[in-house]
Design a protein around this motif. Structure first.
Motif, mmCIF file in Angstrom:
data_model
loop_
_atom_site.group_PDB
_atom_site.id
_atom_site.type_symbol
_atom_site.label_atom_id
_atom_site.label_comp_id
_atom_site.label_asym_id
_atom_site.label_seq_id
_atom_site.Cartn_x
_atom_site.Cartn_y
_atom_site.Cartn_z
ATOM 1 N N GLY A 551 18.688 48.329 33.671
ATOM 2 C CA GLY A 551 18.923 47.464 34.817
ATOM 3 C C GLY A 551 19.611 46.171 34.463
ATOM 4 O O GLY A 551 20.024 45.417 35.368
ATOM 5 N N ALA A 553 22.597 45.589 32.957
ATOM 6 C CA ALA A 553 24.018 45.547 33.283
ATOM 7 C C ALA A 553 24.237 45.271 34.769
ATOM 8 O O ALA A 553 25.089 44.462 35.146
ATOM 9 C CB ALA A 553 24.692 46.852 32.875
ATOM 10 N N ALA A 554 23.445 45.929 35.625
ATOM 11 C CA ALA A 554 23.598 45.721 37.069
ATOM 12 C C ALA A 554 23.219 44.300 37.459
ATOM 13 O O ALA A 554 23.882 43.677 38.307
ATOM 14 C CB ALA A 554 22.749 46.739 37.825
ATOM 15 N N ALA A 555 22.152 43.764 36.857
ATOM 16 C CA ALA A 555 21.730 42.401 37.177
ATOM 17 C C ALA A 555 22.771 41.388 36.733
ATOM 18 O O ALA A 555 23.040 40.404 37.443
ATOM 19 C CB ALA A 555 20.382 42.115 36.516
ATOM 20 N N ALA A 557 26.011 42.021 36.351
ATOM 21 C CA ALA A 557 27.210 42.223 37.174
ATOM 22 C C ALA A 557 27.110 41.510 38.511
ATOM 23 O O ALA A 557 28.144 41.183 39.122
ATOM 24 C CB ALA A 557 27.445 43.710 37.387
ATOM 25 N N ALA A 558 25.884 41.263 38.994
ATOM 26 C CA ALA A 558 25.696 40.599 40.284
ATOM 27 C C ALA A 558 25.921 39.095 40.206
ATOM 28 O O ALA A 558 25.974 38.422 41.240
ATOM 29 C CB ALA A 558 24.289 40.889 40.806
ATOM 30 N N THR A 564 32.894 41.870 35.342
ATOM 31 C CA THR A 564 32.467 43.239 35.029
ATOM 32 C C THR A 564 31.369 43.186 33.976
ATOM 33 O O THR A 564 31.453 42.413 33.018
ATOM 34 C CB THR A 564 33.635 44.084 34.482
ATOM 35 N N VAL A 566 29.188 46.264 31.860
ATOM 36 C CA VAL A 566 29.015 47.698 31.680
ATOM 37 C C VAL A 566 28.038 47.952 30.537
ATOM 38 O O VAL A 566 28.140 47.345 29.468
ATOM 39 C CB VAL A 566 30.366 48.397 31.406
ATOM 40 N N THR A 585 27.558 55.946 30.708
ATOM 41 C CA THR A 585 28.043 54.657 31.194
ATOM 42 C C THR A 585 28.721 54.814 32.545
ATOM 43 O O THR A 585 28.801 55.919 33.100
ATOM 44 C CB THR A 585 29.025 54.053 30.162
ATOM 45 N N ASP A 586 29.227 53.707 33.042
ATOM 46 C CA ASP A 586 30.089 53.687 34.218
ATOM 47 C C ASP A 586 31.531 53.738 33.702
ATOM 48 O O ASP A 586 32.050 52.726 33.205
ATOM 49 C CB ASP A 586 29.839 52.417 35.029
ATOM 50 N N ARG A 660 26.244 58.162 34.393
ATOM 51 C CA ARG A 660 24.783 58.116 34.474
ATOM 52 C C ARG A 660 24.274 59.175 35.448
ATOM 53 O O ARG A 660 23.187 59.728 35.256
ATOM 54 C CB ARG A 660 24.321 56.723 34.899
ATOM 55 N N ASP A 672 20.041 51.293 27.106
ATOM 56 C CA ASP A 672 21.402 50.980 26.686
ATOM 57 C C ASP A 672 21.371 50.383 25.283
ATOM 58 O O ASP A 672 20.412 49.695 24.905
ATOM 59 C CB ASP A 672 22.055 49.979 27.641
#
Length: 853
Positions: A551, A553-555, A557-558, A564, A566, A585-586, A660, A672
């Motif tokens: 979580g 990377a998403a946090a 990225a926000a 970016t 990743v 990965t994305d 993913r 990760d």
């Protein structure tokens, strides 16, 4: 032969000090070899005992039958088994108890906020098994976990992290979990399994944080009723196990664990030490040979008189070999005792510096004593063989000569042989590195290059000493000129003395150049492939650590400061039947943050059933964009993927990439290994890094690094390796210094009358000391310069060979500062080696010295 032996013993009694350096060289080489073998046997026995004691109550282990093993790893990844299978197993006749064993990665955070362990040995977490016979850990203090958030920690990890019962800390799974320590445990009677850390949780917590789905376990541990043997128990379990699940005996499981440590750690570690033992003994060979060559030269008249009195060539040769045998046997025997002492010292030292070395008595086997003894004797006798044969060839008329002319440096045969070896070395090395990359021609060429340097040593000694000693004439006047001429007097002796130091310096230079090249390669890789601004990463080497929260990377990225972010996760699968590591990965974000070079197809279109791979793997598998690929996952699922992209550079992205969404149905514990972050336009790097650090604090506080810091930390293990290499090579350099000191001592004895005459015509004691010391420095300078050149060449060969055999592009780098330090150390060592011979020369009585014949 009896007469020869009596002569040898008499000579050793009268001139025992001549062989002091030889004795020490053999002793040190044998001690290091014996210590390595004893330490390896002790480690194997300790781990055997450790696993045997810890798993003594486990009679069978039920697990998945198949494991997927990726290149470079000896232990494969197995599919989890249903935890409910334990209830069915308990109904089998002969089963006393069965318990699910849930395992995963979990890293504790210490009292100071730093993670415990993680730089090598694994950091494990699992469920606390309530059956004490099935649980490899024993509760030493406190109680077992009963409520959510309660854990038991192995006592070694608690001490390392400053944790006590009742303390609350964070467990990275990799998502951070707040836990309270309620108990301390031991493993097989020790505070832990070497430096491995373990955190025991309730079964519910272990399923929640360590598994992808509830109701899964790594294996089922089974205990038999009294009177039921382990193999009998396995046979009874087989009919009730589902397809793809197997049972193995507890003894076989413990043996597999021991073999895993032996293959991954012990074999590599002992082989590493044995290589340095070989280097030390090779250096000792030159020192021993030189000592006996000088002694034989000094005894020319004595041997000639023996021949004139009727002694045969064989008897004179046997006399010299008998002396070598006495020195070899006594020094090797003393080396065995020293080796046991070295092993005992390392056993006490390694745990103090965080190195895994279980407690236990030293294991001394017949092989670990007989092999070093035999090697020491053979090395000493082989080194003395040529001087002994030369002694036997002494003509009776040599008793009438005063001196013999040393023409070793002017030998045309030697020069021709050395040049032929050098050309062959260059041809093989260049063909193995540049034309048709292959390790064997390159390695053979490197060995021939070493032989060429040794053979050409006496030929080059004269010119080299003249050049290196040229400044002495201006700086030290007559004293410097005499030192240079003394070093030129016997080119063969100078070269043989310097060769021992040359080998030691060459190996040091080799590793220095290779280490610098690895760092340059990492810098090149990050600069070329990593286009982000900061990186959040796990330890750069070893199996430790729990990874990064998926979580994170998403946090990140926000954040408004971030363009970016990743994350790179890891999975395993069989690709067309071969175990391979997958990067999870994305892909679209990956392409924006990493430079993958040429890309054929579209990474953004991988979706649920697409895969991307490198050009090299595509060529090896004969695949192109649009081709189908069969993947088999650890859960047994077989799926057909489509190649949707082929990219050029695998350095940080790996060889295979999936999304993913494609990995999610087959994942185990998700984590990760790296989160790469690119800032939005106009964001200051310090501001962006601070924002990322704030988010990271809520995900276990992993370290946030700039690109430069990430490259440096990724190469952090290289400096540790070099420090260990330098420490081990210090023994070889010490043996080389003993050789220089011994040679100069014998030369002082040989030139006693000459030194007395110099003192009689006005040379002071300080000038005499300086002359001998500078002669030592010139010999060391010759060896050091040759070693630097040879080491740099071998380092280049090693780097280019690694480049040819690896997917990554290796960069060659010469570190001038480090090599300058090596050169200064070599010169300082030469000055140090000359202190004792110089002092002895200065103490000579002038009148007695003049009267010596």
């Amino acid at each position: 032969m009896n007469a020869s032996l009596r002569l040898s013993v008499s000579s050793l009694r009268a001139h025992g000090r001549r062989f002091a350096g030889t004795f020490l060289a053999v002793l040190l080489g044998v001690a290091f070899l014996a210590g390595t073998l004893v330490m390896g046997d002790t480690l194997r026995a300790s781990f055997d005992s450790l696993f045997g004691n810890a798993t003594a109550g486990t009679d069978a282990v039920v697990r998945s039958a198949d494991a997927i093993t990726t290149p470079g790893e000896s232990q494969g990844v197995r599919e989890p088994v249903p935890a409910a299978l334990a209830d069915r197993i308990e109904d089998v006749p002969g089963v006393a108890a069965a318990a699910p064993d849930i395992q995963g990665a979990g890293q504790l955070v210490g009292e100071d906020g730093d993670p415990i362990g993680g730089q090598g040995p694994p950091t494990l977490a699992g469920n606390w098994i309530t059956d004490p016979d099935l649980n490899p850990y024993r509760l030493a203090e406190g109680r077992a976990p009963e409520r959510p958030g309660e854990v038991v920690v192995n006592r070694g990890a608690a001490e390392q992290g400053g944790l006590e019962i009742g303390d609350t800390t964070t467990l990275r799974t990799p998502d951070p979990v707040r836990v309270t320590v309620v108990g301390l445990a031991t493993f097989g009677g020790e505070d832990g399994m070497a430096q491995v850390t373990f955190t025991g949780m309730t079964r519910a917590d272990a399923e929640k944080h360590l598994t992808a789905r509830p109701g899964e376990a790594a294996s089922i541990l089974v205990r038999a009723e009294p009177g039921v043997g382990q193999q009998e128990l396995v046979d009874r379990l087989a009919p009730v196990l589902p397809k793809g699940v197997e049972a193995v005996t507890g003894q076989d499981s413990a043996a597999e664990n021991t073999d895993m440590i032996s293959s991954q750690f012990l074999t590599l570690f002992t082989t590493f030490l044995l290589v340095f033992s070989g280097v030390a003994l090779l250096v000792a060979t030159f020192s021993i040979h030189n000592t006996f060559a000088i002694v034989v030269a000094q005894r020319t008249r004595e041997n000639a008189l023996l021949r004139a009195l009727g002694a045969s060539r064989r008897q004179v040769t046997a006399t010299t070999l008998a002396e070598a045998t006495v020195v070899a046997v006594t020094a090797s025997a003393a080396g065995l005792a020293g080796g046991i002492g070295i092993a005992a010292g390392l056993q006490a030292l390694f745990p103090a510096i965080g190195f895994p070395f279980p407690d236990g008595d030293l294991v001394v086997t017949t092989l670990s004593m007989a092999l070093p003894l035999a090697v020491g004797v053979v090395v000493c006798l082989a080194s003395a063989l040529l001087p002994a044969v030369r002694a036997g060839r002494t003509a009776p008329l040599a008793a009438l000569r005063d001196t013999a002319v040393d023409a070793s440096g002017a030998s045309r045969a030697r020069a021709a042989t050395g040049l032929a070896l050098l050309f062959a070395a260059l041809a093989l090395t260049l063909s193995g590195v540049l034309l048709t990359p292959s390790l064997w021609p390159a390695g053979t060429g490197a060995v021939l290059a070493l032989a060429a340097f040794v053979v050409l040593g006496p030929v080059a000694a004269g010119s080299a000493v003249r050049v290196l000693g040229g400044p002495l004439d201006r700086l030290r006047g007559v004293t410097g000129s005499l030192a240079r001429r003394n070093a030129l007097r016997s080119p063969g002796r100078t070269a043989a003395t310097a060769s021992a130091l040359m080998i030691g310096v060459a190996v040091v230079s080799l590793f220095t150049v290779f280490g610098a090249s690895l760092k340059a390669t990492m810098d090149q890789t990050v600069s070329r492939s990593f286009a982000g601004d900061v990186a959040v990463s796990t330890p750069s080497f070893g199996a430790g650590g729990s990874g990064l929260s998926p979580g994170l990377a998403a946090a990140v990225a926000a954040l408004p400061e971030v363009d970016t972010a990743v994350g790179l996760g890891r999975g395993v699968a069989k690709v067309e039947g071969e175990g391979r590591a997958l990067t999870v990965t994305d892909p679209a974000a990956l392409e924006r943050t990493f430079d993958l070079g040429r890309v054929e197809g579209s990474l953004a279109d991988l979706g649920r059933d697409g895969i991307a791979l490198t050009e090299k793997e595509a060529g090896r598998q004969h695949l192109t964009v649009g081709d189908p690929v069969r993947l088999t996952f650890t859960d047994g699922a077989r799926e057909t993927f489509t190649v949707r992209a082929v990219y050029e550079r695998p350095e940080l992205a790996g060889d295979y990439v999936v999304t993913r969404a494609a990995w999610a149905p087959h994942r185990t514990q998700d984590a990760d290994s790296l989160v790469a972050v690119s800032f939005a336009d106009g964001v200051d790097s310090a501001v962006g890094k601070a924002a990322v650090e704030q988010v990271a604090e809520h995900h276990g506080s992993p370290e946030v690094q700039t690109r430069e810091e990430y490259a440096e930390s990724s190469a952090g293990g290289i400096d540790m390796m070099l420090t260990l290499v330098y420490a081990l090579l210090a023994l070889a350099v010490l043996i080389a210094l003993l050789g220089i000191a011994n040679t100069l001592t014998l030369a002082v004895h040989e030139r006693t009358r000459e030194l007395g005459l110099l003192r009689a015509v006005g040379q002071t004691r300080s000038q005499l000391r300086a002359m001998v010391r500078w002669e030592s420095v010139l010999v060391a300078a010759f060896g050091t310069v040759g070693g630097l050149g040879l080491g740099a060449f071998l380092g280049w060969v090693l780097v280019r060979s690694a480049d040819a055999s690896s997917d990554s592009a290796f960069a060659f780098a010469l570190p001038p500062a480090r090599l300058a330090v090596v050169a200064l150390v070599g010169l300082a060592a030469g000055a140090l080696a000359g202190l004792r011979p110089a002092g002895r020369a200065a103490r000579l009585d002038v009148l007695r010295a003049i009267g010596v014949e």
